[in-house]
Design a protein around this motif. Sequence first.
Motif, mmCIF file in Angstrom:
data_model
loop_
_atom_site.group_PDB
_atom_site.id
_atom_site.type_symbol
_atom_site.label_atom_id
_atom_site.label_comp_id
_atom_site.label_asym_id
_atom_site.label_seq_id
_atom_site.Cartn_x
_atom_site.Cartn_y
_atom_site.Cartn_z
ATOM 1 N N SER A 25 5.643 41.901 170.133
ATOM 2 C CA SER A 25 4.379 41.331 170.608
ATOM 3 C C SER A 25 3.404 42.418 171.056
ATOM 4 O O SER A 25 2.197 42.189 171.099
ATOM 5 N N LEU A 26 3.927 43.590 171.372
ATOM 6 C CA LEU A 26 3.070 44.725 171.713
ATOM 7 C C LEU A 26 2.487 45.383 170.463
ATOM 8 O O LEU A 26 1.611 46.236 170.564
ATOM 9 N N GLY A 27 2.986 45.005 169.296
ATOM 10 C CA GLY A 27 2.495 45.569 168.050
ATOM 11 C C GLY A 27 3.301 46.757 167.571
ATOM 12 O O GLY A 27 2.857 47.507 166.702
ATOM 13 N N LEU A 28 4.497 46.929 168.121
ATOM 14 C CA LEU A 28 5.361 48.050 167.745
ATOM 15 C C LEU A 28 6.439 47.555 166.795
ATOM 16 O O LEU A 28 7.094 46.553 167.068
ATOM 17 N N LYS A 29 6.608 48.262 165.682
ATOM 18 C CA LYS A 29 7.578 47.830 164.679
ATOM 19 C C LYS A 29 8.710 48.830 164.500
ATOM 20 O O LYS A 29 9.862 48.449 164.389
ATOM 21 N N LYS A 30 8.361 50.112 164.439
ATOM 22 C CA LYS A 30 9.360 51.144 164.192
ATOM 23 C C LYS A 30 9.321 52.168 165.321
ATOM 24 O O LYS A 30 8.343 52.239 166.070
ATOM 25 N N MET A 31 10.359 52.963 165.404
ATOM 26 C CA MET A 31 10.375 54.026 166.400
ATOM 27 C C MET A 31 9.192 54.960 166.180
ATOM 28 O O MET A 31 8.796 55.220 165.047
#
Length: 61
Positions: A25-31
């Motif tokens: 939900s923060l818009g983070l997908k990958k490391m």
Amino acid sequence: MARLRIELVKSIIGRKPNHIATVKSLGLKKMHDVVEHNETPELKGKLAQVSYLLKVEEVQA
């Protein structure tokens, strides 16, 4: 209102489903993905929940 730069520094593999959903939900997908958001009470709550996965720094405007 401050801007925050948020980076995902630990993997979400094997984490609790609600923590994974919060990170997404923060818009983070990958490391090492980086996003910027305005600081709000809702955002601070999300960051508190998954702080062990993130690096957060304030951005100079």
